[in-house]
Design an enzyme around this catalytic site. Structure first.
Site, PDB file in Angstrom:
ATOM      1  N   ASP A  55      32.433  16.934  -6.371  1.00  0.00           N
ATOM      2  CA  ASP A  55      33.997  17.231  -6.558  1.00  0.00           C
ATOM      3  C   ASP A  55      34.148  18.488  -7.551  1.00  0.00           C
ATOM      4  O   ASP A  55      35.226  18.380  -8.138  1.00  0.00           O
ATOM      5  CB  ASP A  55      34.826  16.080  -6.655  1.00  0.00           C
ATOM      6  CG  ASP A  55      36.217  16.557  -6.355  1.00  0.00           C
ATOM      7  OD1 ASP A  55      36.562  17.428  -5.850  1.00  0.00           O
ATOM      8  OD2 ASP A  55      37.294  15.642  -6.656  1.00  0.00           O
TER       9      ASP A  55
ATOM     10  N   ARG B 228      40.455  22.005 -10.853  1.00  0.00           N
ATOM     11  CA  ARG B 228      41.379  21.153 -11.206  1.00  0.00           C
ATOM     12  C   ARG B 228      40.571  19.980 -12.229  1.00  0.00           C
ATOM     13  O   ARG B 228      41.058  19.194 -12.787  1.00  0.00           O
ATOM     14  CB  ARG B 228      41.858  20.347 -10.121  1.00  0.00           C
ATOM     15  CG  ARG B 228      41.044  19.791  -8.802  1.00  0.00           C
ATOM     16  CD  ARG B 228      41.726  19.050  -7.847  1.00  0.00           C
ATOM     17  NE  ARG B 228      40.602  18.545  -6.758  1.00  0.00           N
ATOM     18  CZ  ARG B 228      40.313  19.396  -5.839  1.00  0.00           C
ATOM     19  NH1 ARG B 228      40.475  20.571  -5.918  1.00  0.00           N
ATOM     20  NH2 ARG B 228      39.164  19.096  -5.310  1.00  0.00           N
ATOM     21  N   ASN B 229      39.216  19.629 -11.699  1.00  0.00           N
ATOM     22  CA  ASN B 229      38.431  18.848 -12.628  1.00  0.00           C
ATOM     23  C   ASN B 229      37.776  19.446 -13.700  1.00  0.00           C
ATOM     24  O   ASN B 229      36.735  18.862 -14.172  1.00  0.00           O
ATOM     25  CB  ASN B 229      37.386  18.429 -11.821  1.00  0.00           C
ATOM     26  CG  ASN B 229      38.179  17.314 -10.511  1.00  0.00           C
ATOM     27  OD1 ASN B 229      39.040  16.589 -10.904  1.00  0.00           O
ATOM     28  ND2 ASN B 229      37.571  17.330  -9.202  1.00  0.00           N
TER      29      ASN B 229
ATOM     30  N   ASP C 249      35.988  15.607 -14.986  1.00  0.00           N
ATOM     31  CA  ASP C 249      36.346  14.586 -13.898  1.00  0.00           C
ATOM     32  C   ASP C 249      35.266  14.388 -13.013  1.00  0.00           C
ATOM     33  O   ASP C 249      34.764  15.176 -12.515  1.00  0.00           O
ATOM     34  CB  ASP C 249      37.816  14.879 -13.454  1.00  0.00           C
ATOM     35  CG  ASP C 249      38.386  13.566 -12.916  1.00  0.00           C
ATOM     36  OD1 ASP C 249      37.461  12.561 -12.536  1.00  0.00           O
ATOM     37  OD2 ASP C 249      39.453  13.686 -12.518  1.00  0.00           O
TER      38      ASP C 249
HETATM   39  P1  ADP Z   1      42.160  11.207 -12.852  1.00  0.00           P
HETATM   40  O1  ADP Z   1      40.656  11.416 -13.120  1.00  0.00           O
HETATM   41  O2  ADP Z   1      42.268   9.665 -13.071  1.00  0.00           O
HETATM   42  O3  ADP Z   1      42.739  11.740 -11.692  1.00  0.00           O
HETATM   43  P2  ADP Z   1      42.528  13.102 -14.619  1.00  0.00           P
HETATM   44  O4  ADP Z   1      41.691  13.406 -15.391  1.00  0.00           O
HETATM   45  O5  ADP Z   1      42.864  14.243 -13.452  1.00  0.00           O
HETATM   46  O6  ADP Z   1      43.022  11.863 -14.139  1.00  0.00           O
HETATM   47  O7  ADP Z   1      43.935  13.504 -15.522  1.00  0.00           O
HETATM   48  C1  ADP Z   1      45.092  13.861 -15.065  1.00  0.00           C
HETATM   49  C2  ADP Z   1      45.559  14.946 -15.948  1.00  0.00           C
HETATM   50  O8  ADP Z   1      45.652  14.662 -17.277  1.00  0.00           O
HETATM   51  C3  ADP Z   1      45.020  16.175 -15.981  1.00  0.00           C
HETATM   52  O9  ADP Z   1      45.638  17.126 -14.995  1.00  0.00           O
HETATM   53  C4  ADP Z   1      45.081  16.961 -17.351  1.00  0.00           C
HETATM   54  O10 ADP Z   1      46.167  17.657 -17.370  1.00  0.00           O
HETATM   55  C5  ADP Z   1      45.202  15.628 -18.108  1.00  0.00           C
HETATM   56  N1  ADP Z   1      44.029  15.476 -18.915  1.00  0.00           N
HETATM   57  C6  ADP Z   1      43.015  14.652 -18.521  1.00  0.00           C
HETATM   58  N2  ADP Z   1      42.095  14.502 -19.309  1.00  0.00           N
HETATM   59  C7  ADP Z   1      42.382  15.237 -20.430  1.00  0.00           C
HETATM   60  C8  ADP Z   1      42.094  15.569 -21.440  1.00  0.00           C
HETATM   61  N3  ADP Z   1      40.735  15.118 -22.071  1.00  0.00           N
HETATM   62  N4  ADP Z   1      42.643  16.522 -22.490  1.00  0.00           N
HETATM   63  C9  ADP Z   1      43.625  16.923 -22.194  1.00  0.00           C
HETATM   64  N5  ADP Z   1      44.291  16.746 -20.945  1.00  0.00           N
HETATM   65  C10 ADP Z   1      43.626  15.787 -20.201  1.00  0.00           C
END
Ligand code: ADP
Length: 487
Positions: free
Chosen positions: A341, A345-346, A359
């Site tokens: 993936d 966005r990740n 991610d």
């Molecule tokens: P999930 O993996 O559960 O879908 P995400 O990792 O996508 O969650 O996180 C959602 C949002 O939180 C991201 O779009 C980002 O903006 C923010 N985010 C996630 N991890 C971090 C991080 N380490 N530092 C800053 N912002 C983060």
């Protein structure tokens, strides 16, 4: 380009690329386009029962696409009357599977439904099935065969019955729904394919009293992400900013997945993979602690630095971002870890334009339109997937390379969605037919050549990520000058 060509020797399960409503020509024609290798057999049902072809109604192949396995044809209807109005179902099948699609040919609002299955059956079984006289009986048999034996295409299909319905998507349309469940499903598949990365008792535990939440950063499919201060995490710092992910759902299976993801994240350590500090499992919610990346996810970052608002990113910046993601991918590939993936966005952006892959799950609620729901709970990022992942659910280091090419395209379009002008079904058709994303306006030909080397139809023809990384590094050192028009 060579990508537009389908290698004739590559086995392709049958796919219906098009089935239209009847159009009047000399006689009437219900146009269709199908793909498949070996060349699929074509049958029709009319209102659900086998259509017997004869002088008045017959299938006509009009055109074989040059150097490809795609064929175009018509169901010809000679002087049809009102009794010919109804549902026409096209059924195509070869040794690898079958597909069907139905169109209503009366002129009041065509309805389309699709049902496509992939399976591996031996030629002998296929021949035996062909011998069946009644098509409806045959379909039932095929369906059963499909469930029993899926060998020969992709071992992953055999493991995941639900996932194996890889061509079940054509009639589902885009589904904006996303749930923690679908995300878990994605993670589980990732674990099935990357089983070696678990360690027992290696995960660091943080005490709850050492975590002080500040505010919400975002919401993921698993739960909320917060900015927090964390005490006693690293010896040289009394407290530091971290991002914590709180798991909203704490069922037994979610707890297990949480544990496994934590073990996986503990093992993956690289300067371009977001740092994972550990978990907090005292009570609820379950928490994961990550390094804080102050500019958030790369897609949002790119969009906010597009041509209009605050001045665009220069070519050098884009190359720098791409090189860092490539570096993280070289690391994952060296571990034989398949990401499945990879997308902007990740990825996360920190200070000084540091970019890391951040991610390892699947979907995210706010980006749910980037995913395509198949067979219930499974969501697929089809716009980032190569033909073999779409057609056979084959995810490999090479399919990650394809996705990396799409990530490059995202970077050079300031975060546009790949094939944004197309629906999911149309995007699937384009990708499986070998159409390529166009060169973004600000993209030097040297960089577009890299994208194209990621989008070779044959997985083995794609340039290894290590070489792509070196090419990008070379471009960062001497960026193509003539295109720095925007900077
Ligand atoms: P999930 O993996 O559960 O879908 P995400 O990792 O996508 O969650 O996180 C959602 C949002 O939180 C991201 O779009 C980002 O903006 C923010 N985010 C996630 N991890 C971090 C991080 N380490 N530092 C800053 N912002 C983060």
């Amino acid at each position: 380009s060579s990508n537009a060509l389908q290698t004739p020797s590559l086995p392709v399960p049958p796919v219906i690329l098009l089935l239209d409503t009847a159009i009047p020509r000399h006689s009437w024609c219900i146009p269709f386009s199908v793909d498949g290798n070996p060349v699929p057999d074509i049958h029709w049902l009319f209102n659900g029962t086998a259509l017997v072809e004869g002088p008045y109604i017959h299938t006509l192949i009009m055109e074989y696409e040059h150097n490809s396995t795609v064929l175009h044809g018509c169901l010809q209807l000679n002087r049809p009357t009102h009794v010919n109005n109804g549902n026409y179902t096209l059924v195509v099948e070869n040794a690898l599977g079958w597909a069907s699609r139905t169109r209503n040919s009366s002129l009041e609002g065509p309805v389309e439904t699709t049902d496509e299955h992939t399976f591996g059956v031996s030629v002998a079984v296929a021949l035996a099935v062909f011998a069946c006289l009644s098509l409806s009986v045959m379909l039932i048999l095929l369906n059963k065969c499909g469930r029993r034996s899926k060998f020969g295409i992709n071992p992953v299909l055999a493991q995941e019955d639900d996932l194996a319905m890889s061509l079940h998507f054509m009639n589902l349309g885009s589904s904006p729904l996303s749930s923690a469940e679908s995300k878990l499903e994605g993670l589980k598949s990732n674990f099935i394919e990357n089983p070696q990365y678990f360690c027992n008792a290696c995960v660091h535990h943080v005490q709850r009293r050492d975590i002080v939440l500040k505010w919400e950063l975002g919401e993921g499919a698993f739960g909320k992400v917060f900015l927090a201060e964390c005490y006693n995490l690293l010896p040289e710092q009394e407290k530091m900013l971290v991002a914590v992910k709180a798991l909203k759902e704490v069922t037994e299976s979610a707890r297990l997945d949480f544990q496994r993801e934590a073990e996986l994240l503990t093992v993956l350590q690289h300067e371009h993979i977001v740092k994972f500090y550990g978990v907090c499992t005292e009570g609820e919610p379950l928490i994961m602690v990550f390094e804080y990346m102050k500019h958030g996810d790369l897609n949002r970052f790119l969009r906010s630095h597009g041509p209009d608002p605050r001045g665009p990113l220069a070519l050098g910046h884009m190359l720098h971002i791409a090189t860092q993601i490539a570096s993280g991918m070289v690391y994952l590939a060296s571990l034989h870890f398949v990401h499945r993936d990879l997308a902007t966005r990740n990825c996360l952006v920190g200070h000084d334009l540091v970019v890391k892959i951040g991610d390892f799950g699947m979907s995210r609620d706010i980006y749910s339109t980037d995913y395509y729901r198949v067979g219930g709970r499974t969501m697929l990022p089809i716009r980032w997937m190569p033909p073999e992942s779409i057609l056979y659910r084959k995810f490999t280091t090479e399919s990650d390379i394809w996705s990396f090419g799409v990530v490059l395209w995202e970077i050079f379009t300031y975060g546009k969605q790949p094939w944004y002008q197309l629906s999911n079904t149309e995007a699937i058709e384009c990708i499986t037919q070998g159409r390529e994303l166009e060169r973004p306006r600000t993209c030097p030909s040297e960089v577009y050549a890299i994208m194209q080397s990621c989008w070779q139809r044959e997985p083995q023809q794609r340039q290894p990520i290590k070489e792509i990384h070196s090419r990008l590094q070379a471009l960062v050192k001497t960026p193509p000058v003539y295109l720095d028009i925007l900077g």
